[in-house]
Write an enzyme that holds these catalytic residues in place. Structure first.
Site, mmCIF file in Angstrom:
data_model
loop_
_atom_site.group_PDB
_atom_site.id
_atom_site.type_symbol
_atom_site.label_atom_id
_atom_site.label_comp_id
_atom_site.label_asym_id
_atom_site.label_seq_id
_atom_site.Cartn_x
_atom_site.Cartn_y
_atom_site.Cartn_z
ATOM 1 N N HIS A 80 36.861 34.160 42.089
ATOM 2 C CA HIS A 80 37.690 33.826 43.246
ATOM 3 C C HIS A 80 38.137 35.071 44.015
ATOM 4 O O HIS A 80 37.558 36.144 43.855
ATOM 5 C CB HIS A 80 38.850 32.939 42.817
ATOM 6 C CG HIS A 80 38.410 31.798 41.948
ATOM 7 N ND1 HIS A 80 37.690 30.738 42.434
ATOM 8 C CD2 HIS A 80 38.530 31.581 40.601
ATOM 9 C CE1 HIS A 80 37.396 29.894 41.442
ATOM 10 N NE2 HIS A 80 37.889 30.399 40.318
ATOM 11 N N GLU A 117 44.750 32.861 39.418
ATOM 12 C CA GLU A 117 43.523 33.169 38.682
ATOM 13 C C GLU A 117 42.837 34.396 39.256
ATOM 14 O O GLU A 117 42.302 35.228 38.513
ATOM 15 C CB GLU A 117 42.579 31.966 38.731
ATOM 16 C CG GLU A 117 41.300 32.145 37.952
ATOM 17 C CD GLU A 117 40.379 30.949 38.022
ATOM 18 O OE1 GLU A 117 39.301 31.005 37.398
ATOM 19 O OE2 GLU A 117 40.734 29.967 38.720
ATOM 20 N N HIS A 173 37.086 34.080 34.405
ATOM 21 C CA HIS A 173 37.871 32.978 34.947
ATOM 22 C C HIS A 173 39.003 32.611 34.000
ATOM 23 O O HIS A 173 39.077 33.090 32.863
ATOM 24 C CB HIS A 173 36.982 31.747 35.174
ATOM 25 C CG HIS A 173 36.006 31.911 36.290
ATOM 26 N ND1 HIS A 173 36.271 31.510 37.571
ATOM 27 C CD2 HIS A 173 34.757 32.451 36.304
ATOM 28 C CE1 HIS A 173 35.239 31.803 38.350
ATOM 29 N NE2 HIS A 173 34.293 32.376 37.600
ATOM 30 N N GLU A 255 36.035 31.260 30.508
ATOM 31 C CA GLU A 255 37.351 30.739 30.866
ATOM 32 C C GLU A 255 38.281 31.217 29.755
ATOM 33 O O GLU A 255 38.241 30.713 28.631
ATOM 34 C CB GLU A 255 37.329 29.204 30.930
ATOM 35 C CG GLU A 255 36.395 28.622 31.988
ATOM 36 C CD GLU A 255 36.997 28.619 33.382
ATOM 37 O OE1 GLU A 255 38.140 29.100 33.548
ATOM 38 O OE2 GLU A 255 36.325 28.115 34.312
#
Length: 292
Positions: A80, A117, A173, A255
């Site tokens: 992101h 994030e 992530h 993640e």
């Protein structure tokens, strides 16, 4: 602890038991996941249309010198971008990921207190870069603190790793699932052969990389494997992620935890824990690159 996890991380079981003794996660569930200071010299990837529009290209580092990873190239993809929230039109544009079309990028998630994030992934990326450079690796980032205000798009993120001829690539992530959903999981590329995507040559090496990252991440951080995806193995295979589908180099996603769970959020917002996360990921990558 499942048999699959025991086989995956033979040296990590002790860390898991210690974690459980001090109050680890609950039982596994079947709920779906909702989402998700350096002095390095800049580097240039071929300027794609998206990069030209944003007026910049991704940044990374110069070779770090001698060490066991001298000559190895690692690409780190911090998920992101903090500016994605303000560039909805750009990140909602559809890009081809081989199997179908998908948004250029997404905003990512955040903790309930507002730690995003995008902030988390860049911080861990900087820590991970520093650790790997000490081992002699050349490390490149798909975005850095001086990056443009949105993106890069998922296809561009894959292209950066491909252009660098990375020996290993990892996308960082943190998830955005429900309270009570805890733990990390590593996402592996499925075997995909459609359009511009052909992951068949990298499926095996990527699984090897992912298993090593998962095992070392568990051992170093004490974070349990996800209780809501992966059936307790800490591993998930997907075919809907452009960053994996379009990669021609061994690549996985991780993640690191669930930002929407209060226990995981307390870890993710801790600088000391983020350093452990970077260390665990790095040890997995080093193990993969050295074949040990």
């Amino acid at each position: 602890m499942t048999v699959a996890l025991a086989a995956l991380v033979p040296g990590a079981l002790l860390g898991w038991l210690v974690y459980e003794a001090v109050g680890g996660s609950g039982t596994a569930g079947a709920r779906a996941s909702v989402a998700s200071p350096s002095t390095a010299k800049p580097w240039s990837a071929p300027a794609t249309d998206d990069a030209k529009k944003r007026g910049s290209t991704p940044t990374g580092s110069a070779p770090a010198g001698s060490g066991p990873l001298k000559g190895k190239v690692v690409v780190i993809d911090p998920g992101h971008n903090p500016g994605n929230f303000r560039h909805a039109a750009e990140i909602n544009r559809q890009v081809d990921i081989g199997t179908n079309k998908k948004e250029c990028d997404t905003t990512g998630t955040s903790t309930n207190s507002g730690y995003t994030e995008a902030q988390f992934t860049l911080d861990v990326a900087h820590r991970l870069r520093a650790v790997l450079e000490k081992q002699g690796a050349t490390v490149k980032l798909t975005r850095d603190g001086d990056s443009p205000p949105w993106g890069p798009c998922v296809d561009e993120r894959a292209r950066i790793g491909n252009t660098a001829h990375a020996d290993a690539a990892i996308s960082l992530h943190a998830d955005g699932s429900a309270e009570g959903d805890r733990g990390f999981h590593v996402i592996l590329p499925a075997s995909v052969h459609a359009g511009a995507a052909d992951t068949r040559p990298i499926v095996g090496p990527s699984r090897d990389l992912g298993e090593r990252v998962a095992g070392n991440f568990l051992r170093v951080t004490g974070e349990p494997p996800s209780n809501y995806v992966g059936d307790g193995t800490g591993l998930v295979t997907r075919r809907d992620l452009g960053g994996l589908n379009l990669s021609t180099v061994p690549k996985v996603f991780i993640e690191c935890g669930n930002m929407r769970d209060s226990k995981d959020a307390a870890l993710l917002t801790s600088g000391a824990w983020r350093q452990k996360a970077a260390q665990g990921i790095s040890e997995g990558i080093v193990s993969f690159l050295r074949g040990s």
